[in-house]
Scaffold this motif. Structure first.
Motif, PDB file in Angstrom:
ATOM      1  N   GLU A  60       0.826  -1.211   0.000  1.00 36.70           N
ATOM      2  CA  GLU A  60       0.000   0.000   0.000  1.00 36.70           C
ATOM      3  C   GLU A  60       0.859   1.259   0.000  1.00 36.70           C
ATOM      4  OE1 GLU A  60      -4.029   0.077   2.199  1.00 36.70           O
ATOM      5  OE2 GLU A  60      -2.689  -1.096   3.488  1.00 36.70           O
ATOM      6  N   ILE A  61       1.869   1.252   0.848  1.00 36.48           N
ATOM      7  CA  ILE A  61       2.710   2.442   0.975  1.00 36.48           C
ATOM      8  C   ILE A  61       3.541   2.664  -0.286  1.00 36.48           C
ATOM      9  CG2 ILE A  61       4.632   3.478   2.261  1.00 36.48           C
ATOM     10  CD1 ILE A  61       3.528   2.080   4.765  1.00 36.48           C
ATOM     11  N   GLU A  62       4.063   1.587  -0.843  1.00 41.31           N
ATOM     12  CA  GLU A  62       4.904   1.731  -2.033  1.00 41.31           C
ATOM     13  C   GLU A  62       4.128   2.332  -3.203  1.00 41.31           C
ATOM     14  OE1 GLU A  62       7.951   1.689  -2.237  1.00 41.31           O
ATOM     15  OE2 GLU A  62       8.710   0.487  -0.573  1.00 41.31           O
ATOM     16  N   THR A  63       2.827   2.072  -3.257  1.00 35.74           N
ATOM     17  CA  THR A  63       2.039   2.619  -4.369  1.00 35.74           C
ATOM     18  C   THR A  63       1.920   4.139  -4.299  1.00 35.74           C
ATOM     19  OG1 THR A  63      -0.071   2.321  -3.186  1.00 35.74           O
ATOM     20  CG2 THR A  63       0.667   0.504  -4.589  1.00 35.74           C
ATOM     21  N   ILE A  64       2.111   4.708  -3.093  1.00 38.87           N
ATOM     22  CA  ILE A  64       2.024   6.177  -2.965  1.00 38.87           C
ATOM     23  C   ILE A  64       3.313   6.758  -2.376  1.00 38.87           C
ATOM     24  CG2 ILE A  64      -0.495   6.172  -2.787  1.00 38.87           C
ATOM     25  CD1 ILE A  64      -0.065   6.752   0.258  1.00 38.87           C
ATOM     26  N   ARG A  65       4.404   6.024  -2.514  1.00 40.32           N
ATOM     27  CA  ARG A  65       5.673   6.495  -1.951  1.00 40.32           C
ATOM     28  C   ARG A  65       6.023   7.907  -2.436  1.00 40.32           C
ATOM     29  NH1 ARG A  65      10.793   5.142   0.041  1.00 40.32           N
ATOM     30  NH2 ARG A  65      10.231   2.978   0.446  1.00 40.32           N
ATOM     31  N   GLU A  66       5.901   8.134  -3.725  1.00 43.88           N
ATOM     32  CA  GLU A  66       6.276   9.436  -4.282  1.00 43.88           C
ATOM     33  C   GLU A  66       5.430  10.557  -3.681  1.00 43.88           C
ATOM     34  OE1 GLU A  66       6.544  11.679  -8.649  1.00 43.88           O
ATOM     35  OE2 GLU A  66       6.479   9.474  -8.548  1.00 43.88           O
ATOM     36  N   ALA A  67       4.126  10.279  -3.504  1.00 44.73           N
ATOM     37  CA  ALA A  67       3.235  11.297  -2.937  1.00 44.73           C
ATOM     38  C   ALA A  67       3.581  11.577  -1.473  1.00 44.73           C
ATOM     39  CB  ALA A  67       1.781  10.844  -3.055  1.00 44.73           C
ATOM     40  N   ILE A  68       3.950  10.531  -0.737  1.00 49.70           N
ATOM     41  CA  ILE A  68       4.330  10.719   0.662  1.00 49.70           C
ATOM     42  C   ILE A  68       5.611  11.536   0.764  1.00 49.70           C
ATOM     43  CG2 ILE A  68       5.179   9.518   2.730  1.00 49.70           C
ATOM     44  CD1 ILE A  68       3.288   7.208   2.013  1.00 49.70           C
ATOM     45  N   GLU A  69       6.598  11.180  -0.043  1.00 49.00           N
ATOM     46  CA  GLU A  69       7.902  11.846   0.055  1.00 49.00           C
ATOM     47  C   GLU A  69       7.842  13.298  -0.413  1.00 49.00           C
ATOM     48  OE1 GLU A  69      11.152   8.333   0.182  1.00 49.00           O
ATOM     49  OE2 GLU A  69      10.760   9.159  -1.822  1.00 49.00           O
ATOM     50  N   SER A  70       6.878  13.617  -1.267  1.00 49.40           N
ATOM     51  CA  SER A  70       6.750  14.997  -1.746  1.00 49.40           C
ATOM     52  C   SER A  70       5.732  15.795  -0.933  1.00 49.40           C
ATOM     53  CB  SER A  70       6.344  15.012  -3.228  1.00 49.40           C
ATOM     54  OG  SER A  70       5.087  14.388  -3.420  1.00 49.40           O
ATOM     55  N   PHE A  71       5.090  15.155   0.044  1.00 50.82           N
ATOM     56  CA  PHE A  71       4.092  15.845   0.865  1.00 50.82           C
ATOM     57  C   PHE A  71       4.765  16.928   1.710  1.00 50.82           C
ATOM     58  CE2 PHE A  71       1.485  16.436   4.664  1.00 50.82           C
ATOM     59  CZ  PHE A  71       0.216  16.565   4.120  1.00 50.82           C
ATOM     60  N   GLU A  72       4.190  18.117   1.732  1.00 55.27           N
ATOM     61  CA  GLU A  72       4.739  19.223   2.520  1.00 55.27           C
ATOM     62  C   GLU A  72       4.230  19.104   3.954  1.00 55.27           C
ATOM     63  OE1 GLU A  72       4.220  23.042   0.771  1.00 55.27           O
ATOM     64  OE2 GLU A  72       5.066  22.455  -1.173  1.00 55.27           O
ATOM     65  N   PHE A  73       5.001  18.412   4.773  1.00 54.51           N
ATOM     66  CA  PHE A  73       4.589  18.094   6.134  1.00 54.51           C
ATOM     67  C   PHE A  73       4.671  19.311   7.045  1.00 54.51           C
ATOM     68  CE2 PHE A  73       5.550  16.623  10.478  1.00 54.51           C
ATOM     69  CZ  PHE A  73       4.433  15.836  10.708  1.00 54.51           C
ATOM     70  N   THR A  74       3.568  19.554   7.753  1.00 48.97           N
ATOM     71  CA  THR A  74       3.554  20.622   8.761  1.00 48.97           C
ATOM     72  C   THR A  74       3.069  20.080  10.099  1.00 48.97           C
ATOM     73  OG1 THR A  74       1.341  21.276   7.957  1.00 48.97           O
ATOM     74  CG2 THR A  74       3.253  22.523   7.131  1.00 48.97           C
ATOM     75  N   ILE A  75       1.847  19.535  10.114  1.00 48.03           N
ATOM     76  CA  ILE A  75       1.286  18.961  11.338  1.00 48.03           C
ATOM     77  C   ILE A  75       0.720  17.573  11.043  1.00 48.03           C
ATOM     78  CG2 ILE A  75       0.766  21.199  12.402  1.00 48.03           C
ATOM     79  CD1 ILE A  75      -2.148  20.818  11.513  1.00 48.03           C
ATOM     80  N   PRO A  76       0.657  16.690  12.035  1.00 50.48           N
ATOM     81  CA  PRO A  76       0.187  15.320  11.796  1.00 50.48           C
ATOM     82  C   PRO A  76      -1.246  15.249  11.267  1.00 50.48           C
ATOM     83  CG  PRO A  76       1.349  15.435  13.896  1.00 50.48           C
ATOM     84  CD  PRO A  76       1.184  16.844  13.417  1.00 50.48           C
ATOM     85  N   GLU A  77      -2.100  16.188  11.674  1.00 52.57           N
ATOM     86  CA  GLU A  77      -3.507  16.099  11.284  1.00 52.57           C
ATOM     87  C   GLU A  77      -3.698  16.197   9.767  1.00 52.57           C
ATOM     88  OE1 GLU A  77      -3.326  17.257  15.526  1.00 52.57           O
ATOM     89  OE2 GLU A  77      -2.294  17.941  13.714  1.00 52.57           O
ATOM     90  N   THR A  78      -2.985  17.110   9.113  1.00 54.72           N
ATOM     91  CA  THR A  78      -3.147  17.244   7.665  1.00 54.72           C
ATOM     92  C   THR A  78      -2.535  16.047   6.942  1.00 54.72           C
ATOM     93  OG1 THR A  78      -1.123  18.585   7.553  1.00 54.72           O
ATOM     94  CG2 THR A  78      -3.227  19.751   7.724  1.00 54.72           C
ATOM     95  N   PHE A  79      -1.457  15.511   7.484  1.00 51.63           N
ATOM     96  CA  PHE A  79      -0.841  14.315   6.884  1.00 51.63           C
ATOM     97  C   PHE A  79      -1.778  13.127   7.031  1.00 51.63           C
ATOM     98  CE2 PHE A  79       2.272  10.688   7.221  1.00 51.63           C
ATOM     99  CZ  PHE A  79       2.693  10.718   5.899  1.00 51.63           C
ATOM    100  N   HIS A  80      -2.428  12.993   8.188  1.00 50.85           N
ATOM    101  CA  HIS A  80      -3.365  11.891   8.395  1.00 50.85           C
ATOM    102  C   HIS A  80      -4.518  11.969   7.404  1.00 50.85           C
ATOM    103  CE1 HIS A  80      -6.608   9.549  10.331  1.00 50.85           C
ATOM    104  NE2 HIS A  80      -5.620   8.822  10.805  1.00 50.85           N
ATOM    105  N   GLN A  81      -5.061  13.161   7.199  1.00 50.11           N
ATOM    106  CA  GLN A  81      -6.165  13.317   6.252  1.00 50.11           C
ATOM    107  C   GLN A  81      -5.720  12.971   4.837  1.00 50.11           C
ATOM    108  OE1 GLN A  81      -9.467  13.988   7.115  1.00 50.11           O
ATOM    109  NE2 GLN A  81      -9.690  13.248   4.999  1.00 50.11           N
TER     110      GLN A  81
END
Length: 336
Positions: A60-81
């Motif tokens: 599951e994670i590998e299918t969206i690895r690129e999206a995760i690594e390019s995500f602009e992380f600020t707070i856990p809540e937006t990352f969770h959503q």
């Protein structure tokens, strides 16, 4: 963010048995997220009951690895959503959310419990789990690990007799977890005897969807009953409040710390006792649970204590059942 995944097979000190399964090893997936020189760690175990494997989570994670690594992380809540919107399973989301929360706290240089406005001045004592086995083996496990509170796994034809025999060997508080193995009639009949034997509460005695049975139990059981398999996600809390005295939140089942915080608040608002429980997992997962402990009525965070060897440092559970919180930010996790 830099993402890393690793699978471990954790060896248990003893065969661990509940009413529906037994195992000597536990597969688990560790996620690490690195940003600005800090690394957060998260964990989720495989689980046959929910048809989750480490391979399925990694895929599951590998299918969206690129999206995760390019995500602009600020707070856990937006990352969770973001993870929810990607349609990942809750177990997979949990591992990533725990890592994100650990990372967030490390970036701020504060433990999560402090970020959440709590202190470690007060927290409930974790129980220690005694898996199903023959009575001499269960007694031996208690003697090997003297502890103030035991969670005893049941689901046999002689459950009351097991507790009667165990009571001869300890003055500790007992909590009973039947893992859906009883009927409503059994629960109601066993409860007075178990109460006399020093049992504090019953955890999920009935099948998760037996709401008619739970209605009978709610009216006639003399012991408090805590939901586990019946309380998986946030939307379950309100329904459980009609049938149970409390809820046991599992981070893997609900999708991590982010939804667990909301479930804790909702449970308290509804007058429920709130517990967070663990899987048979390493100190990575247990350290995340420990951050929630100051908010809880009960906690079950003995998973790493059941292992032959651990893979991480973080929260330390002492022989007197007190906790030593790590000085690092976040959940305070480092891999060995």
């Amino acid at each position: 963010m830099q993402l890393q995944l690793k699978k471990y097979t954790l060896a248990l000190k003893h065969t661990f048995s509940i009413s529906r399964e037994s195992h000597d090893y536990q597969d688990t997936m560790i996620v690490s997220l690195t940003l600005n020189g800090q690394t957060g760690y998260g964990e989720a175990t495989s689980n046959p009951y929910y048809r989750i494997t480490t391979e399925s989570m990694i895929d599951e994670i590998e299918t969206i690895r690129e999206a995760i690594e390019s995500f602009e992380f600020t707070i856990p809540e937006t990352f969770h959503q973001f993870l929810v919107d990607k349609g990942l399973s809750n177990f997979t989301i949990c591992a990533l959310d725990l890592a994100a929360n650990d990372l967030y706290g490390k970036l701020l240089g504060k433990p999560l419990y402090e970020i959440w406005g709590t202190t470690t001045d007060h927290y409930p004592t974790s129980n220690y789990t005694i898996g199903l086995a023959d009575i001499p083996t269960m007694v031996k496990k208690m003697e090997e690990k003297p502890w103030p509170i035991y969670k005893v796994k049941l689901g046999t034809e002689n459950d009351v007799e097991i507790i009667r025999e165990l009571r001869k060997h300890t003055d500790a508080v007992f909590r009973i977890d039947a893992n859906c193995a009883w009927t409503a009639e059994q629960t109601i009949a066993y409860a007075p005897q178990l109460k006399e034997l020093g049992v504090e509460f019953l955890e999920q005695p009935l099948k998760a969807d037996d709401w008619a049975g739970m209605e009978k139990v709610a009216h006639d059981c003399v012991l408090p009953v805590i939901a586990d398999e019946s309380c998986i996600v946030e939307s379950d809390v309100e329904k459980c409040a009609l049938f149970f005295n409390g809820i046991n939140i599992k981070l893997t089942k609900c999708g991590g710390l982010t939804p667990a915080l909301r479930m804790i608040k909702k449970g308290k608002d509804l007058g429920l006792k709130v517990m967070v429980g663990c899987m048979t997992e390493s100190t990575v997962g247990i350290s995340s649970i420990a951050q929630l402990a100051p908010q809880l009525d009960y906690v079950d965070m003995d998973g790493a204590m059941l292992l032959k060897g651990d893979i991480a440092d973080g929260i330390r559970i002492n022989e007197d059942a007190t906790l030593d919180y790590p000085k690092l930010g976040g959940s305070g996790i480092t891999l060995k």
